[in-house]
Design an enzyme around this catalytic site. Sequence first.
Site, short mmCIF file in Angstrom:
data_model
loop_
_atom_site.label_atom_id
_atom_site.label_comp_id
_atom_site.label_asym_id
_atom_site.label_seq_id
_atom_site.Cartn_x
_atom_site.Cartn_y
_atom_site.Cartn_z
N LYS A 103 0.83 -1.21 0.00
CA LYS A 103 0.00 0.00 0.00
C LYS A 103 0.86 1.26 0.00
O LYS A 103 0.54 2.23 -0.67
CB LYS A 103 -0.92 0.03 1.22
CG LYS A 103 -2.14 -0.89 1.07
CD LYS A 103 -3.08 -0.71 2.24
CE LYS A 103 -4.17 -1.76 2.26
NZ LYS A 103 -4.80 -1.90 3.56
N LYS A 141 -4.75 -10.92 -6.05
CA LYS A 141 -6.02 -11.13 -5.34
C LYS A 141 -7.04 -10.06 -5.74
O LYS A 141 -6.67 -8.93 -6.08
CB LYS A 141 -5.80 -11.13 -3.82
CG LYS A 141 -5.45 -9.78 -3.25
CD LYS A 141 -5.53 -9.76 -1.73
CE LYS A 141 -5.17 -8.35 -1.28
NZ LYS A 141 -5.33 -7.99 0.07
N LYS A 181 -10.35 -4.21 -3.37
CA LYS A 181 -11.16 -3.00 -3.54
C LYS A 181 -10.36 -1.91 -4.21
O LYS A 181 -10.87 -1.15 -5.01
CB LYS A 181 -11.64 -2.49 -2.18
CG LYS A 181 -12.81 -3.26 -1.63
CD LYS A 181 -13.22 -2.73 -0.26
CE LYS A 181 -14.13 -3.71 0.44
NZ LYS A 181 -14.16 -3.58 1.89
P1 TYM Z 1 -10.63 -6.09 4.47
O1 TYM Z 1 -11.67 -5.07 4.76
O2 TYM Z 1 -9.60 -5.78 3.43
O3 TYM Z 1 -11.29 -7.46 4.09
C1 TYM Z 1 -12.30 -8.05 4.89
C2 TYM Z 1 -12.15 -9.56 4.83
O4 TYM Z 1 -12.19 -10.01 3.48
C3 TYM Z 1 -11.08 -10.86 3.23
N1 TYM Z 1 -10.65 -10.71 1.84
C4 TYM Z 1 -10.50 -11.71 0.98
N2 TYM Z 1 -10.70 -13.03 1.11
C5 TYM Z 1 -10.47 -13.81 0.03
N3 TYM Z 1 -10.08 -13.31 -1.19
C6 TYM Z 1 -9.86 -11.99 -1.36
N4 TYM Z 1 -9.51 -11.52 -2.55
C7 TYM Z 1 -10.08 -11.13 -0.25
N5 TYM Z 1 -9.98 -9.79 -0.08
C8 TYM Z 1 -10.33 -9.55 1.20
C9 TYM Z 1 -10.01 -10.40 4.18
O5 TYM Z 1 -9.05 -11.40 4.42
C10 TYM Z 1 -10.81 -10.06 5.41
O6 TYM Z 1 -11.04 -11.21 6.18
N6 TYM Z 1 -7.35 -5.64 8.22
C11 TYM Z 1 -8.62 -6.19 7.84
C12 TYM Z 1 -9.78 -5.72 8.71
C13 TYM Z 1 -9.58 -5.92 10.19
C14 TYM Z 1 -9.66 -7.16 10.88
C15 TYM Z 1 -9.46 -6.82 12.25
C16 TYM Z 1 -9.85 -8.48 10.48
C17 TYM Z 1 -9.37 -4.94 11.09
N7 TYM Z 1 -9.30 -5.48 12.35
C18 TYM Z 1 -9.47 -7.82 13.21
C19 TYM Z 1 -9.85 -9.46 11.48
C20 TYM Z 1 -9.66 -9.12 12.83
C21 TYM Z 1 -8.96 -5.75 6.42
O7 TYM Z 1 -8.51 -4.73 5.94
O8 TYM Z 1 -9.90 -6.51 5.82
#
Ligand code: TYM
Length: 322
Positions: free
Chosen positions: A109, A190, A193
């Site tokens: 990022k 992957k 967004k």
């Molecule tokens: P975020 O918002 O990017 O994504 C949310 C969830 O979606 C999953 N994900 C995917 N799974 C499979 N294939 C993909 N292409 C894909 N893109 C996203 C992510 O693995 C995630 O589970 N840092 C985290 C948010 C967060 C969090 C936490 C998660 C903040 N605090 C505590 C767990 C526990 C994030 O940015 O997810």
Amino acid sequence: MRIFSGIQPSGAPHLGNYLGAIQSWVQSQNSEAFFCVVDLHSLTQEISPDDLRRQTLELTAALIACGIDPDVCTLFVQSHVPYHAQMNWLLECVASYGELTRMVAFKDKSSRQEAQRAGLLTYPVLMAADILLYKTESVPVGDDQKQHLELTREIAERFNNRYGQTFVVPEFSKPAVAARVMDLQEPSRKMSKSVSSPLGKLDIFDSAEDIEKKIKKAVTDTDGEVRYDWETKPGLSNLLDIFASFSGEPPSHVAERYERYGDLKTDLAQLVISSLEPIAQRYKALLGDPAELEKLMARGAEKAAAVSRPVYESAARAMGLS
Ligand code: TYM
């Protein structure tokens, strides 16, 4: 089993979010499950205040539409519970600068952003705070969050060794298939967004026409044989994973039923459309009553604060804050 997971309110969930995370949250939800719309995390990227407020409400509605039941589990917004930001500071004084610079998501990022926000570097510490505040045992996430979870475990162990047993060391949990949904146009990367092209990313509220178009145009290969093989056929294997995740069968079984890519794509488009349509309908209905959503968010924050407050207080006390 105590479960915690989170998702950023940075636009409609895409298929990666849905299959990699939300679907397994719905399946595993119980009174010990906490799901969080992580609006503080979204501040690490460029986002207008109005968009953040609107998207936070919309994502809460989207999660309920997907099947998260606020009467069964706890669904809340991160900034509504002050202990997340407070615990973040305590843990920033436990994590090291070096380990944060080694995070793949940070390198990725920060290389794309001109004015780098310090929060981009410390982002995984806030994530550790989220998880550790709830004495979480299991964190259901997609594969891309594995490194952040390893860091969370590391921070928890270091804290416990330095200040006395305070935190539960959580386990990483990912779905058996579709833990990493790939970009439909570039199957080596992957679905995301921020990076994916419009055709590479399928949002759960896309119209039936768009879903059909994106799946029909998904990049595969020229060898023509339907086979589940990530090494040599990543584009096709990605489609098979998506199919299998919706239908609940192993991807190799799906592959056996098809001889032609076109037939597989036609059936997959129908399966995705029919699976997502009821979610979009519930979503529209929920957004029609924002006051009810606000009420649900307030109740969720109250439930979350009741659990996280004593954990924050014991961590603060252990560090010498009176
Ligand atoms: P975020 O918002 O990017 O994504 C949310 C969830 O979606 C999953 N994900 C995917 N799974 C499979 N294939 C993909 N292409 C894909 N893109 C996203 C992510 O693995 C995630 O589970 N840092 C985290 C948010 C967060 C969090 C936490 C998660 C903040 N605090 C505590 C767990 C526990 C994030 O940015 O997810």
